[in-house]
Design a protein around this motif. Structure first.
Motif, short mmCIF file in Angstrom:
data_model
loop_
_atom_site.label_atom_id
_atom_site.label_comp_id
_atom_site.label_asym_id
_atom_site.label_seq_id
_atom_site.Cartn_x
_atom_site.Cartn_y
_atom_site.Cartn_z
N UNK A 14 0.85 -1.19 0.00
CA UNK A 14 0.00 0.00 0.00
C UNK A 14 0.89 1.24 0.00
N UNK A 15 0.53 2.28 -0.79
CA UNK A 15 1.42 3.44 -0.90
C UNK A 15 1.79 4.10 0.43
N UNK A 16 0.83 4.27 1.33
CA UNK A 16 1.18 4.91 2.61
C UNK A 16 2.07 4.03 3.46
N UNK A 17 1.81 2.73 3.45
CA UNK A 17 2.68 1.79 4.17
C UNK A 17 4.09 1.84 3.60
N UNK A 18 4.17 1.84 2.27
CA UNK A 18 5.46 1.90 1.60
C UNK A 18 6.21 3.19 1.93
N UNK A 22 9.80 3.33 3.62
CA UNK A 22 10.91 3.97 2.90
C UNK A 22 11.58 5.03 3.75
N UNK A 23 10.77 5.82 4.45
CA UNK A 23 11.35 6.85 5.31
C UNK A 23 12.15 6.24 6.45
N UNK A 101 -2.67 6.83 -4.45
CA UNK A 101 -2.80 5.82 -5.49
C UNK A 101 -1.71 5.99 -6.54
N UNK A 102 -1.08 4.90 -6.89
CA UNK A 102 -0.03 4.95 -7.92
C UNK A 102 -0.63 4.69 -9.30
N UNK A 103 0.01 5.29 -10.32
CA UNK A 103 -0.24 4.96 -11.72
C UNK A 103 1.13 4.70 -12.33
N UNK A 105 2.39 3.02 -14.80
CA UNK A 105 2.61 3.08 -16.24
C UNK A 105 2.77 4.51 -16.74
N UNK A 106 2.36 5.47 -15.95
CA UNK A 106 2.52 6.88 -16.29
C UNK A 106 3.49 7.61 -15.36
N UNK A 107 4.15 6.87 -14.48
CA UNK A 107 5.04 7.46 -13.47
C UNK A 107 4.32 8.59 -12.73
N UNK A 108 3.18 8.24 -12.18
CA UNK A 108 2.32 9.24 -11.56
C UNK A 108 1.78 8.74 -10.22
N UNK A 109 1.29 9.71 -9.44
CA UNK A 109 0.63 9.43 -8.16
C UNK A 109 -0.57 10.36 -8.05
N UNK A 110 -1.66 9.84 -7.53
CA UNK A 110 -2.80 10.66 -7.14
C UNK A 110 -2.90 10.60 -5.62
N UNK A 111 -3.01 11.77 -4.99
CA UNK A 111 -3.20 11.77 -3.55
C UNK A 111 -4.31 12.73 -3.15
N UNK A 112 -5.00 12.37 -2.09
CA UNK A 112 -5.98 13.25 -1.46
C UNK A 112 -5.76 13.21 0.06
#
Length: 346
Positions: A14-18, A22-23, A101-103, A105-112
Motif C-alpha cells: 500500500x502506498x502509505x505503508x510503503x 521507505x522513510x 494511489x499509484x499509476x 505506467x505513467x510514473x504518476x501518483x494521485x493523492x488526497x
C-alpha cells in the motif's frame, strides 16, 4: 539498480505503508552512515535567491516529510534544500484512507491526503532535534490551514503558523493550492489573495523587527490556472513584494492518464503527466513577473533534462517529489547537474 529492486518491493505494498517504510529505511541508512552507498556525488552549484545561498539548485518539495521527522536523513541524499510540511496550527488526521494511489505506467501518483499532520508544535520539536538547520542547511516550512477553519478565516491559520515557525525556518512557503482541502484554491482568487498576502507581509515585517531576522515568504500556486489568473497572481506577487513563488502544486486534470487504473480517483495528480502543464504555467508566470519575483519550479521532474527545462522556463531552483519516489536518490544528482548546466548558460 539497487533502488529499482527496492522500489519493486515498495510498490508491492500500500502506498502509505510503503512511504513509512521507505522513510524508516532512509533514516537507517543515514544513522548507519550507508547513505553514500545509494547517493551519487551531487555537484556544487551555489544559487543566491531570497537572500539565501543554496548549495545546489535541487530541493525536496513539501509533502514527503510532513512532520519534519526525517530532515537529516533526506538532506544526506544531496538535496540543496529541504521543504517540510504542509503543517497546520492543530493536528489533523487528513482525509479517510485509502487516499494515495499509484499509476506506475505513467510514473504518476494521485493523492488526497488532506494536510494530515501532527500540528505545528510537533513539527517544531522535530526541527529543533535535527542537525540540518542548525548546521546552516536551508529548511523551508510549508504552512496551511486546518480543514475545519472556515475559508473566510483562513488567514488566521496562516498567520498562526507563520508566527510559530518564523525563527525555525530559512523560508516559509504558503500553500493555497492543494486540491485536497475544501475551497482552499479559492484563496488564489484576486480579492482573497490580495487580502491574504497583505496580512502575511504585514506580519512578516512585524516578526522581522521582533526577531532581528528577515525570513522570506514564498507562495505555492496550482497548475490549473487560466492565463488571466496567472497575470493577476503575478501582479499581486509584485505588489506585495513576495520573496518567491513555487510553481506548481498537483493538478486536477486527468487528461494524461485517461483509461489508466486509479485515474478516476479524486485528488491531486503528480509526476510525469503534470510536467507539461506545470512548466507552461511556470513559463507564463516568469514572463509576467519579468524577473521581479524568483520562481521555484516543481511538477513532473523525472530526469535531468526536465530539471533543466524548468530552469530554461524561468525557474531559479527546482524541487522533486514524485520523481524522487520513482527514480530514487540518483535523480537528485542527475537533476542537480542538469540544472546547474542550464543555470550556467544564462
Amino acid at each position: 539498480m539497487l533502488y529499482t529492486l527496492i522500489r519493486k518491493f515498495l510498490f508491492s505494498l500500500d502506498p502509505e505503508t510503503a512511504h513509512g517504510l521507505a522513510m524508516s529505511g532512509i533514516d537507517f541508512l543515514h544513522k548507519s552512515r550507508l547513505a553514500c552507498a545509494m547517493t551519487p556525488p551531487v555537484p556544487s552549484c551555489p544559487v543566491n535567491m531570497m537572500g539565501l545561498t543554496f548549495p545546489n539548485p535541487v530541493g525536496l518539495a513539501a509533502g514527503l516529510d510532513k512532520n519534519a521527522e526525517h530532515i537529516d536523513a533526506l538532506a544526506a541524499l544531496g538535496f540543496g534544500f529541504i521543504e517540510v510540511g504542509t503543517v497546520t496550527p492543530r493536528p489533523q488526521p487528513g482525509n479517510p484512507k485509502p487516499r494515495m494511489f499509484r499509476i506506475p505506467e505513467k510514473q504518476a501518483i494521485i493523492n488526497r491526503m488532506g494536510f494530515n499532520n501532527e500540528g505545528v508544535d510537533k513539527l517544531l520539536a522535530n526541527v529543533a532535534a535535527s542537525q540540518f538547520a542548525r548546521n546552516g542547511g536551508i529548511l523551508g516550512i510549508n504552512i496551511g490551514k486546518n480543514f475545519d477553519t472556515p475559508i473566510e478565516k483562513a488567514a488566521d491559520d496562516y498567520l498562526i503558523c507563520l508566527e510559530r515557525v518564523y525563527t525555525a525556518a530559512s523560508y516559509v512557503a504558503v500553500n493555497i493550492s492543494s486540491p485536497n482541502t475544501k475551497n482552499l484554491r479559492e484563496l488564489q482568487k484576486d480579492d482573497a489573495l490580495d487580502a491574504l498576502l497583505a496580512s502575511l507581509k504585514a506580519r512578516q515585517m512585524q516578526l522581522a523587527d521582533k526577531h532581528g531576522k528577515y525570513v522570506p515568504l514564498a507562495l505555492k500556486i496550482a497548475p490549473d490556472l487560466e492565463d488571466v489568473q496567472i497575470q493577476s497572481i503575478a501582479d499581486l506577487l509584485r505588489q506585495h513584494r513576495m520573496d518567491a513563488v513555487i510553481a506548481t502544486n498537483t493538478t486536477l486534470s486527468r487528461e494524461e492518464v485517461k483509461g489508466c487504473p486509479n485515474a478516476e480517483e479524486t485528488g491531486g495528480l503528480s509526476g510525469a503527466p503534470v510536467f507539461e502543464r506545470s512548466t507552461a504555467v511556470l513559463k507564463k508566470l516568469s514572463a509576467a513577473l519579468a524577473g521581479e519575483v524568483p520562481i521555484i519550479g516543481v511538477g513532473g521532474i523525472m530526469d535531468g533534462e526536465q530539471a533543466a527545462a524548468k530552469i530554461e522556463a524561468g525557474a531559479s531552483l527546482v524541487q522533486l517529489y514524485t520523481g524522487f519516489i520513482y527514480r530514487g536518490p540518483e535523480l537528485v544528482a542527475e537533476a542537480s547537474a542538469a540544472a546547474a548546466k542550464a543555470i550556467g548558460k544564462r
